[in-house]
Design a protein around this motif. Structure first.
Motif, mmCIF file in Angstrom:
data_model
loop_
_atom_site.group_PDB
_atom_site.id
_atom_site.type_symbol
_atom_site.label_atom_id
_atom_site.label_comp_id
_atom_site.label_asym_id
_atom_site.label_seq_id
_atom_site.Cartn_x
_atom_site.Cartn_y
_atom_site.Cartn_z
ATOM 1 N N VAL A 56 0.851 -1.195 0.000
ATOM 2 C CA VAL A 56 0.000 0.000 0.000
ATOM 3 C C VAL A 56 0.885 1.244 0.000
ATOM 4 C CG1 VAL A 56 -1.778 1.305 1.239
ATOM 5 C CG2 VAL A 56 -1.818 -1.204 1.278
ATOM 6 N N VAL A 57 0.555 2.182 -0.861
ATOM 7 C CA VAL A 57 1.168 3.515 -0.822
ATOM 8 C C VAL A 57 0.117 4.477 -0.273
ATOM 9 C CG1 VAL A 57 2.021 5.466 -2.171
ATOM 10 C CG2 VAL A 57 2.834 3.159 -2.659
ATOM 11 N N LEU A 58 0.430 5.113 0.851
ATOM 12 C CA LEU A 58 -0.450 6.107 1.447
ATOM 13 C C LEU A 58 -0.040 7.464 0.876
ATOM 14 C CD1 LEU A 58 -2.684 6.369 3.761
ATOM 15 C CD2 LEU A 58 -0.787 7.204 5.166
ATOM 16 N N ALA A 59 -0.818 7.973 -0.072
ATOM 17 C CA ALA A 59 -0.496 9.230 -0.745
ATOM 18 C C ALA A 59 -1.088 10.390 0.051
ATOM 19 C CB ALA A 59 -1.029 9.219 -2.171
ATOM 20 N N VAL A 60 -0.254 11.065 0.830
ATOM 21 C CA VAL A 60 -0.720 12.126 1.722
ATOM 22 C C VAL A 60 -0.517 13.487 1.062
ATOM 23 C CG1 VAL A 60 -0.520 13.166 3.997
ATOM 24 C CG2 VAL A 60 -0.097 10.717 3.718
ATOM 25 N N ASN A 61 -1.580 14.228 0.978
ATOM 26 C CA ASN A 61 -1.516 15.627 0.542
ATOM 27 C C ASN A 61 -2.482 16.404 1.422
ATOM 28 O OD1 ASN A 61 -1.198 18.043 -0.797
ATOM 29 N ND2 ASN A 61 -2.608 17.511 -2.442
ATOM 30 N N SER A 62 -2.064 16.606 2.673
ATOM 31 C CA SER A 62 -2.973 17.186 3.663
ATOM 32 C C SER A 62 -2.235 18.111 4.605
ATOM 33 C CB SER A 62 -3.649 16.074 4.468
ATOM 34 O OG SER A 62 -4.393 16.613 5.547
ATOM 35 N N PRO A 63 -2.825 19.279 4.910
ATOM 36 C CA PRO A 63 -2.266 20.179 5.917
ATOM 37 C C PRO A 63 -2.688 19.817 7.335
ATOM 38 C CG PRO A 63 -4.193 21.194 4.944
ATOM 39 C CD PRO A 63 -4.012 19.876 4.248
ATOM 40 N N GLY A 64 -3.458 18.721 7.479
ATOM 41 C CA GLY A 64 -3.944 18.313 8.782
ATOM 42 C C GLY A 64 -5.409 18.630 8.959
ATOM 43 N N GLY A 65 -5.844 18.727 10.192
ATOM 44 C CA GLY A 65 -7.249 19.005 10.476
ATOM 45 C C GLY A 65 -7.605 18.580 11.882
ATOM 46 N N SER A 66 -8.664 17.827 12.021
ATOM 47 C CA SER A 66 -9.128 17.375 13.327
ATOM 48 C C SER A 66 -8.117 16.426 13.959
ATOM 49 C CB SER A 66 -10.476 16.663 13.169
ATOM 50 O OG SER A 66 -10.749 15.853 14.291
ATOM 51 N N GLY A 67 -7.759 16.679 15.232
ATOM 52 C CA GLY A 67 -6.844 15.801 15.928
ATOM 53 C C GLY A 67 -7.417 14.407 16.105
ATOM 54 N N LEU A 68 -8.702 14.330 16.462
ATOM 55 C CA LEU A 68 -9.360 13.036 16.646
ATOM 56 C C LEU A 68 -9.365 12.243 15.351
ATOM 57 C CD1 LEU A 68 -11.113 11.014 18.217
ATOM 58 C CD2 LEU A 68 -13.110 12.386 17.593
ATOM 59 N N ALA A 69 -9.755 12.870 14.254
ATOM 60 C CA ALA A 69 -9.808 12.184 12.967
ATOM 61 C C ALA A 69 -8.419 11.753 12.515
ATOM 62 C CB ALA A 69 -10.459 13.085 11.921
ATOM 63 N N SER A 70 -7.404 12.572 12.792
ATOM 64 C CA SER A 70 -6.034 12.227 12.402
ATOM 65 C C SER A 70 -5.555 10.980 13.133
ATOM 66 C CB SER A 70 -5.097 13.405 12.686
ATOM 67 O OG SER A 70 -5.482 14.550 11.953
ATOM 68 N N GLU A 71 -5.898 10.863 14.419
ATOM 69 C CA GLU A 71 -5.524 9.661 15.170
ATOM 70 C C GLU A 71 -6.272 8.439 14.663
ATOM 71 O OE1 GLU A 71 -4.252 9.166 19.136
ATOM 72 O OE2 GLU A 71 -4.760 11.240 19.656
ATOM 73 N N GLN A 72 -7.497 8.627 14.196
ATOM 74 C CA GLN A 72 -8.226 7.522 13.583
ATOM 75 C C GLN A 72 -7.471 6.989 12.368
ATOM 76 O OE1 GLN A 72 -12.363 9.642 13.591
ATOM 77 N NE2 GLN A 72 -12.755 7.467 13.232
ATOM 78 N N LEU A 73 -6.984 7.905 11.553
ATOM 79 C CA LEU A 73 -6.234 7.488 10.365
ATOM 80 C C LEU A 73 -4.943 6.789 10.758
ATOM 81 C CD1 LEU A 73 -6.646 10.486 7.878
ATOM 82 C CD2 LEU A 73 -8.128 8.528 8.280
ATOM 83 N N LEU A 74 -4.252 7.330 11.754
ATOM 84 C CA LEU A 74 -3.010 6.707 12.208
ATOM 85 C C LEU A 74 -3.249 5.268 12.645
ATOM 86 C CD1 LEU A 74 -0.079 6.627 13.171
ATOM 87 C CD2 LEU A 74 -0.814 7.765 15.283
#
Length: 567
Positions: free
Chosen positions: A340-358
Motif C-alpha cells: 500500500v502507498v499512502l499518498a498524503v496531501n494534507s495540511p492536517g485538520g481534526s486531531g481526533l480524525a487524524s488519530e483515527q487514520l493513524l
C-alpha cells in the motif's frame, strides 16, 4: 482458471487486429514522421485514471494531449529507440504541475535527450512554474504574440483577528508550539515574524531551484538568472532579446520550422506535426500491451487529500476519516494488493480524525508493507497519519512537519449584541459552558483548555518518537509546529527518503517481495469531490475541538502554483 480463456480470446483479437492492419501500416511506414508532437496541459497525473465510459459531444480531448506521466514515458521510450525519429515537439499550454511532477517530467525529457534525440518546445504563454519545462528543450519557441510571465514566487499570509473584532467575533485558542501559527489566522491583527520566516525559508528554496533551472537550461550564471527573473514579465520580443526563447514561430508554421514536408490541409494551413497515435500507425508492428496470462500483482494507493475531518464524505478539499479508514481496510483485505502507498496531501485538520487514520494505517501495516508518500503537503494531522507507515518518502520541496496542536472556539457574543440578540447562559458545573459561543473562557475553563492541549501535544510527540525511533525530547526540538521542506525533513529525521511517485511504488512492491515493474495500481476510496472551508470546519464545531493543522501550507501552495488541484 476462468480468466485463462478470456485472456486468450482478448489476445487473439488483439493479434487479429494487428494482422489485419499490417498492409496499411506497411504502406504508411514509408512516411514515418521524423518529429512527433505532444501537448502538455493540466496537472498530468502519474498514472492514467479510469476514463469515462461515454464521452459527450464537445468533450473530446486533443489527440496530442499527454494523459499521464507514465504514458508519456512509454511513448518517449518507443521514440528513443527509433533511429528515424529526430525528436519531439512539446506544446505547453496551461501546465499546472506540482514540483514533484515537474521533476518527474523533466527526468523523462532528460532521458530522451540522452538517447540523442532533440526536444523542441513551443507555447503561447508560460508562467514561472511552466517555464522550467519549456526551457528544458534544446530549442525554445514562442508565438510572436506570446508572453513569458517569469516573475519568481510570492506567498501571501492573511490574518483575520482585527476584522473579526470589528464585527464582534473573538477567537479563543490555546496552542502548543511557537511555530504552530494556524490560530494566528483567527486571533492576530498582523502576520507574526515566525509565520513570515517560515514562508521566506520556503520561498528561498524554491527561488534557488528556479535560478538553477535557468542556469542549466539557458547557460546563465546565477546572477544573470536572478536578473532575468527580476526583469520579468516579458513580451515575446523581449523574451527573444533576453535569450529566454530561441525563436518566434506561429503554430501553423511549426511543421515548416522543423523541416517537415509542407503538405496543405483543406483549409490552406500547413499540416500539423504528427501525433504519437499517427506515428504508431506507420509502424509495421507497433508495441502492443498483451493481457498477461497471470494476473499482475496489485499495488494499492490510498489517498489522504485535503483537510482531515471526522465522519464520511467525498474527496477533494477534505479527507473524511471514516471514508479513508474504509479505503485502508479494503486495501488491507485485498489479497491481490501486495503493498500500500499512502499518498498524503494534507495540511492536517481534526486531531481526533487524524488519530483515527493513524490507527488504521498501523493496522494495515501489520498485514503488508505500507509506504507513505508526500507530493505536496504532509503537515500536522497529515503527518500524524503518515507515521503509521513503514517508511515515509517525500518530494524534495514538499511541506512536511508542523508537529503541534491547538484547540479553541469562536465567541459571537459581541456580534449578537450588535444585532440586538440577548443571550443569558446559566450553568451547573464549572465547565458546563465550555463550548458556549456566547462568551470566552473563564479562568477555570482556560485551565482545562491548557491541560487538554498540553496532553494532546505530549501524546503527539510520543507517537512520532515511537514511530521514528527517537527520544521524545529529540522530536520536541523538531516540533512545536516547525515546518520543513522534504529535504530538510529528511535531515531532521522526519522522513526516510527523497524520491518520486514511481520510485516509491517500485520500492513498495520490493518490500512486498514483488520486485517487478509489471504491476497494476488501484486507488481505493471515494473520489467524488466536495468543498469545505477551514472557517466552516472550525466555526461549525459545537464544542472546542482539537486541531492539528498547518495554515502555512495554504499560503505556500498558492505561491507555487499548486493550489489549482490538491490531489
Amino acid at each position: 482458471m476462468l480468466r485463462l480463456p478470456f485472456v486468450l480470446l482478448a489476445n487473439l483479437l488483439l493479434g487479429l487486429r494487428l494482422l489485419l492492419g499490417l498492409p496499411f501500416r506497411l504502406v504508411a511506414a514509408r512516411r514515418r514522421p521524423a518529429w512527433v508532437r505532444f501537448r502538455l496541459a493540466g496537472s498530468l497525473p502519474y498514472r492514467p485514471g479510469p476514463g469515462p465510459r461515454l464521452r459527450l459531444k464537445g468533450m473530446k480531448v486533443e489527440p496530442a494531449t499527454v494523459t499521464s506521466l507514465e504514458a508519456f514515458g512509454r511513448a518517449l521510450r518507443v521514440l528513443a529507440a527509433d533511429p528515424r525519429v529526430e525528436g519531439i515537439l512539446l506544446e505547453v499550454e496551461g501546465l499546472a504541475l506540482t514540483d514533484a511532477r515537474r521533476e518527474a517530467l523533466l527526468a523523462l525529457l532528460a532521458d530522451f535527450q540522452a538517447a540523442g534525440k532533440r526536444v523542441v518546445s513551443w507555447a503561447v504563454m508560460v508562467d514561472t512554474n511552466e517555464y522550467p519545462v519549456l526551457g528544458a528543450a534544446d530549442e525554445v519557441l514562442l508565438a510572436p504574440m506570446g508572453r513569458v510571465e517569469l516573475v519568481g514566487y510570492a506567498a501571501e499570509a492573511t490574518v483575520l483577528g482585527e476584522a473579526f473584532g470589528r464585527v464582534g467575533i473573538h477567537a479563543h485558542f490555546a496552542r502548543r508550539g511557537d511555530y504552530k501559527t494556524a490560530p494566528e489566522f483567527f486571533t492576530d491583527g498582523k502576520v507574526s515574524d515566525i509565520q513570515r520566516q517560515t514562508l521566506e525559508t520556503f520561498l528561498d528554496e524554491r527561488f534557488g531551484v528556479l535560478v538553477e533551472a535557468l542556469r542549466r537550461s539557458r547557460g546563465k550564471t546565477p546572477e544573470e538568472a536572478k536578473a532575468l527573473i527580476d526583469a520579468g514579465p516579458y513580451s515575446a520580443k523581449r523574451a527573444l532579446e533576453a535569450g529566454l526563447v530561441d525563436g518566434l514561430v506561429h503554430q501553423a508554421d511549426l511543421g515548416a520550422h522543423l523541416g517537415l514536408e509542407g503538405r496543405k490541409q483543406d483549409g490552406g494551413d500547413e499540416a500539423p506535426v504528427p501525433t504519437f497515435g499517427a506515428y504508431l500507425a506507420t509502424h509495421a508492428f507497433p508495441p502492443v500491451r498483451w493481457l498477461p496470462l497471470r494476473r499482475r500483482p496489485r499495488l494499492a494507493v490510498v489517498d489522504v487529500t485535503g483537510i482531515i475531518v471526522p465522519g464520511s464524505g467525498g474527496a477533494g478539499r477534505f479527507a473524511a476519516a471514516d471514508t479513508v479508514v474504509k479505503a485502508l481496510r479494503k486495501a488491507g483485505r485485498d489479497p491481490r494488493a501486495k503493498a500500500v502507498v499512502l499518498a498524503v496531501n494534507s495540511p492536517g485538520g481534526s486531531g481526533l480524525a487524524s488519530e483515527q487514520l493513524l490507527e488504521a494505517v498501523k493496522r494495515v501495516a501489520k498485514q503488508k508493507p505500507v509506504i507513505a508518500y508526500v507530493d505536496q503537503v504532509c503537515a500536522s494531522g497529515g503527518y500524524m497519519a503518515a507515521i503509521g507507515a513503514r517508511e515515509i518518502w517525500s518530494a524534495p520541496h514538499a511541506v512536511v512537519g508542523s508537529i503541534g496542536v491547538f484547540i479553541g472556539k469562536f465567541e459571537y457574543g459581541g456580534l449578537l449584541e450588535k444585532l440586538g440578540v440577548q443571550r443569558t447562559t446559566l450553568t451547573r458545573g464549572e465547565n458546563a459552558a465550555f463550548g458556549s459561543n456566547s462568551r470566552g473562557f473563564t479562568p477555570h475553563e482556560r485551565a482545562a483548555l491548557e491541560r487538554e492541549v498540553e496532553e494532546s501535544y505530549q501524546s503527539f510527540l510520543e507517537l512520532v518518537a515511537q514511530a521514528r525511533g527517537r527520544a521524545k525530547e529529540e522530536i520536541h526540538e523538531r516540533a512545536e509546529g516547525r515546518v520543513y521542506s522534504g529535504l530538510r525533513a529528511r535531515d531532521a529525521g522526519l522522513v526516510d527518503r527523497i524520491g518520486g511517485f514511481e520510485e516509491v511504488c517500485r520500492h513498495a512492491m520490493e518490500e512486498a517481495r514483488q520486485p517487478s515493474d509489471d504491476f497494476e495500481i488501484v486507488r481505493y476510496g471515494d473520489r467524488t469531490r466536495s468543498k469545505l472551508s477551514l472557517l466552516k470546519l472550525l466555526s461549525g464545531a459545537a464544542h472546542p475541538t482539537l486541531y492539528a493543522f498547518c495554515m502555512a501550507s495554504w499560503s505556500l501552495q498558492g505561491s507555487f502554483g499548486t493550489s489549482r488541484r490538491m490531489d
